[in-house]
Design a protein around this motif. Sequence first.
Motif, PDB file in Angstrom:
ATOM      1  N   PHE A 493       0.846  -1.195   0.000  1.00 44.53           N
ATOM      2  CA  PHE A 493       0.000   0.000   0.000  1.00 44.53           C
ATOM      3  C   PHE A 493       0.883   1.248   0.000  1.00 44.53           C
ATOM      4  CE2 PHE A 493      -2.646  -3.211   2.090  1.00 44.53           C
ATOM      5  CZ  PHE A 493      -3.837  -3.091   1.379  1.00 44.53           C
ATOM      6  N   LEU A 495       0.712   5.025   1.149  1.00 43.22           N
ATOM      7  CA  LEU A 495      -0.034   5.979   1.978  1.00 43.22           C
ATOM      8  C   LEU A 495       0.456   7.379   1.638  1.00 43.22           C
ATOM      9  CD1 LEU A 495      -0.004   4.210   5.479  1.00 43.22           C
ATOM     10  CD2 LEU A 495      -1.703   4.040   3.667  1.00 43.22           C
ATOM     11  N   GLU A 538      -2.082  -1.147  -3.905  1.00 39.69           N
ATOM     12  CA  GLU A 538      -3.042  -0.050  -3.970  1.00 39.69           C
ATOM     13  C   GLU A 538      -2.465   1.239  -3.405  1.00 39.69           C
ATOM     14  OE1 GLU A 538      -6.638  -1.077  -1.979  1.00 39.69           O
ATOM     15  OE2 GLU A 538      -7.157  -2.715  -3.363  1.00 39.69           O
ATOM     16  N   HIS A 539      -3.066   2.358  -3.853  1.00 33.25           N
ATOM     17  CA  HIS A 539      -2.787   3.670  -3.291  1.00 33.25           C
ATOM     18  C   HIS A 539      -3.896   4.008  -2.297  1.00 33.25           C
ATOM     19  CE1 HIS A 539      -0.933   4.551  -7.507  1.00 33.25           C
ATOM     20  NE2 HIS A 539      -0.264   3.635  -6.839  1.00 33.25           N
ATOM     21  N   VAL A 540      -3.524   4.575  -1.168  1.00 30.86           N
ATOM     22  CA  VAL A 540      -4.509   4.979  -0.157  1.00 30.86           C
ATOM     23  C   VAL A 540      -4.352   6.475   0.079  1.00 30.86           C
ATOM     24  CG1 VAL A 540      -5.343   4.665   2.188  1.00 30.86           C
ATOM     25  CG2 VAL A 540      -4.422   2.709   0.920  1.00 30.86           C
ATOM     26  N   ASP A 541      -5.407   7.229  -0.194  1.00 27.85           N
ATOM     27  CA  ASP A 541      -5.384   8.676   0.009  1.00 27.85           C
ATOM     28  C   ASP A 541      -5.739   8.953   1.473  1.00 27.85           C
ATOM     29  OD1 ASP A 541      -5.512  11.393  -0.011  1.00 27.85           O
ATOM     30  OD2 ASP A 541      -7.012  11.553  -1.610  1.00 27.85           O
ATOM     31  N   VAL A 542      -4.749   9.420   2.242  1.00 26.83           N
ATOM     32  CA  VAL A 542      -4.970   9.665   3.665  1.00 26.83           C
ATOM     33  C   VAL A 542      -5.191  11.147   3.958  1.00 26.83           C
ATOM     34  CG1 VAL A 542      -3.691   7.642   4.418  1.00 26.83           C
ATOM     35  CG2 VAL A 542      -2.471   9.798   4.039  1.00 26.83           C
ATOM     36  N   THR A 547      -6.481   9.148   9.447  1.00 27.04           N
ATOM     37  CA  THR A 547      -5.397   8.358   8.873  1.00 27.04           C
ATOM     38  C   THR A 547      -5.338   6.966   9.486  1.00 27.04           C
ATOM     39  OG1 THR A 547      -4.098  10.345   8.415  1.00 27.04           O
ATOM     40  CG2 THR A 547      -2.908   8.257   8.491  1.00 27.04           C
ATOM     41  N   HIS A 550      -7.691   4.550   7.933  1.00 25.00           N
ATOM     42  CA  HIS A 550      -7.245   4.100   6.615  1.00 25.00           C
ATOM     43  C   HIS A 550      -6.242   2.957   6.757  1.00 25.00           C
ATOM     44  CE1 HIS A 550      -9.326   7.083   4.273  1.00 25.00           C
ATOM     45  NE2 HIS A 550      -8.736   8.089   4.901  1.00 25.00           N
ATOM     46  N   GLN A 553      -8.057  -0.233   7.882  1.00 25.48           N
ATOM     47  CA  GLN A 553      -8.831  -0.835   6.791  1.00 25.48           C
ATOM     48  C   GLN A 553      -7.921  -1.568   5.808  1.00 25.48           C
ATOM     49  OE1 GLN A 553     -11.067   2.439   5.157  1.00 25.48           O
ATOM     50  NE2 GLN A 553     -12.216   2.771   7.052  1.00 25.48           N
ATOM     51  N   ALA A 554      -6.746  -0.990   5.553  1.00 28.93           N
ATOM     52  CA  ALA A 554      -5.816  -1.625   4.618  1.00 28.93           C
ATOM     53  C   ALA A 554      -5.303  -2.953   5.186  1.00 28.93           C
ATOM     54  CB  ALA A 554      -4.647  -0.685   4.324  1.00 28.93           C
ATOM     55  N   LYS A 557      -8.077  -5.522   5.066  1.00 26.40           N
ATOM     56  CA  LYS A 557      -8.305  -6.002   3.697  1.00 26.40           C
ATOM     57  C   LYS A 557      -7.264  -7.045   3.315  1.00 26.40           C
ATOM     58  CE  LYS A 557      -8.837  -4.358  -1.062  1.00 26.40           C
ATOM     59  NZ  LYS A 557      -8.932  -3.172  -1.943  1.00 26.40           N
TER      60      LYS A 557
END
Length: 959
Positions: A493, A495, A538-542, A547, A550, A553-554, A557
């Motif tokens: 990921f 962040l 994946e990219h996660v927009d924090v 934060t 996020h 959740q990552a 998942k």
Amino acid sequence: MADAATNAMSKLNLATSQPTLIDKRAPGTNGAALELSTNITPITLAQNVNYFKYDIRMYAVFTKRDGSKTTKELTKQTKDDYNEQERKKACSEIFLTLTNSDAMFQGTLIYDRAAVLFTTEKLPPISASEGKLLTLNAQSQSVCPEAKHIEVTIKQAVFGFQVSSNDLAKCVNADFKPQHSKELMEVLNLATSQIPFFTPTDYMTYGNGNIYLLNPGNFGFQRNEAPDIGRDKFTGIGLSKGVKILEGNNQPGCKNYTPALVLDVKKTAFHNFNQNLTEKILQTYGNAVPSHALLARDLKDIRCLTVHKKASIVIGGFTAGPVGKATFKDKDGNAMLICKYYEEKYQLKIARPDLPGVIDAHQRNIYPTDLLVVAPNQRVKINTKDVVEALIKACFTQFKYTGINYYLFQVSAIKPELRFAQTVRLSKLLQLDSKKAQDMGVFVPTDAASLTVPARQLPPVSLLAGQGAMAGPSWRSGGKFVVGAKVEKWAAFLLFPFKCGGKMPRHTPEEVFQSFVQKFADAGNRKGMSIATPLIREHVDVSVGDTNSHVSQAVKKAKEAGCTYVLFVSDERVKSHEQLKYDELAHQITTQEVTLIKASQVAFENKGQTLENIIMKTNVKLRGMNHVTRGDGILECFFEHDLIYFYGVAACVYLPAFSGLHHSNDAIIIGIYIQQPRVMTASEIEGGSQPSFPAVIGLSANNGILQASNLDIAPIPAFILDAPLQQREMAAQQYFTMAYKYANPKEWKKGETQLDTLKKMVAEALMTYKNNRGRVPSKVVIYRAGGVSEGQLSYIASAERDAYLAAFDSLASDYKPTLVIIAASKEHNERFYQKANHSNLFPGVVVDRMAVNPELNEFYLQSHKALQGTAKATKYTLLHESSGRLNSDQVQHMTFALCHLHEIVNSTTAVPTPLYVAEESAKRAVNIYHHMKGPAEYYELDELNAKFTHSNLGARLNA
């Protein structure tokens, strides 16, 4: 099985169990002989001098408004810097008055400015029971001028009234011997401190051993040697002084007890004296009004003097709003503005009503910051990032927390040759060899050279990795790992706060992320790991929302997708590492975080060493092994019959037992690090107070089991490939796992005691070893660290030893493995230098003669290379060894070899890997507790250990 020992444990009287002090072993002989300079100065002590100890108490007597009397004990000890200095000032003035006016105080005597007085002749007619009362004018001191008079009581000390200069042997190992005598040590310490004690215009002394120059410039020190820190703090330069009884130059068949001073330069951050609090705040934060939470964080517990009357208060916190809007209720119950009250009653105009008001920690009164000035002589207790960075920049200095109050002081970053020179210089300035000391029979010649001691440079430790043999203490590891881990399902990921802007130079965060993940996998596979294509990338927009959520959740998942490993590449603005480690715990999944800057260096700047360090860490986290230690041609050792098998060689040899325990396939090596909370007093416990913060026990042991994806580790000889299980076994014996638990404070006796928790953890470590290896170890080696001062050695050698024995018994009544306990400590001031130029030692230098305790099996080992400043050797003490066959060379070789197994860097560490991992485990526990529970919150021990500790994974997740 571990719980089965609870009843047996309760039957043990661990608090009163006596330590079994093993006999002093001969020093080691392995290695090349050296001579070292030290910061130790021998003391010459006259023979046949008697000292008499008196208990002296001083009281300021006041008259209340109703005519009754009240007293204030000036000799009472306090941890408050300002009050300590004020009380010692008063005691010094009263004592000098007595020596100038009372014939009883005209002899040779030394005083600690509190309650201890030593003389070389008895003071008649004073008994231990009756004592004597003296009355002096209040003018005999300046601290309490409003007192009616001063009362002084003096009695013979109840314990140790008479001691002789011939009693050095009784001073050694005081906590192990019932006939110990600490009084002679007090004499030596006080006799060498009398000039600083009674010259308050030049020196400040805290306790009996931390002495600072009040005006360093008057003694020739330059501004850069004791600089200001910002505009509200300054650097105090001084000397740490301790007294020890050392082995000295022992002759065969006899013991020579040598008294000595251990002296070390000390630099500490102080608050500027008598600075207005408003000015201090403005100089620290600028004109912007800081939040009350920020002020409380940085200024809490500072003592201030009030400007409108003679009083002092301790900052307990700050009002949430400006003090100009704060009110209180007057005697008629009417609300009144605080600022208006001070303006009307004291004609004091409040210049900054917009700042938060100070809340007194004790009375809870509110004061405008304009009305307070910082009390003098206060060391900085709060280690804020800004203060540390400023002092590092000014002094090239490193810091650490020490004790309960976390005083900020210099550790080791002064260059060794400068440190040595400053120590010598300060020892002369403090006049340790005063006439007063000589009159007491204590001689420290001013021109005496520091002690020179013999030492040995141990030979390099042989290592084995995928490319073959190497040698420490630093090495290159370009080939494959000894055991490469396998990663089939994993997630990666990114962040990044995309909506908040910001980008990497020349490349977008997405480009950095994609390139890094590919290079990460390729490098791991080249090193012998098996890293598949990530299942999730994946990219996660924090930049929107919480934060931490996020991150959670990552991780969730990845876990639900069946991943066993999660890699985060995080922008530096993302501060969620503690949350990530809690999610790792909650989902029982391995996580790793790499900053976007490091990822960019790997992806586009060809930083090969950075990538290798990351991969080394990943492999260890996932139960791989990068390298192992080995003997001279020895790849695996079996000790059931003291046999060593050489792969490919049809022969065996007999060696002494314990030789190379880190290779033995029936020895468990355990590191234990205990972080204690604030000590609860007996009155607090009796009053029903509950512990507000738990102790933390970090544990590491070589009880894991490794996974292996690729055992083709050529150029290891081909016969290794015919025995992959043995190869894996050898690596597993040197792979150290992590574990931790929360425990009650040591002094807490209700419910599960700290010893109960410790016993359970050792039993669990042994069971994990059995489950993973199919056998129980016949040898148990325990390295113990964390608050291991000399005063704690007796407790470890008795109460903790019995806890380990109870752990063995809980597994089986006939389980009696050999037990070895080695205490490790850096809580000492001894320094060792190369004799020729006073530079740092090379790794592998051991000192086990002259500078060590004459009764204990003690040695100093410098195992790491100092990257900056002065290296500090770790002190080790062999406290228990039930076989009687382990000699000094074997202990020292094993300890040095274990310093090579950190695995994520190609160099040695300052302590053995089991202790390093145990301490990191304890830190992880503290961070998780703070993140999830918050500070100073009552805890339920069972709940903490159920929710916030890992199930036993047999892995080193904190690599």
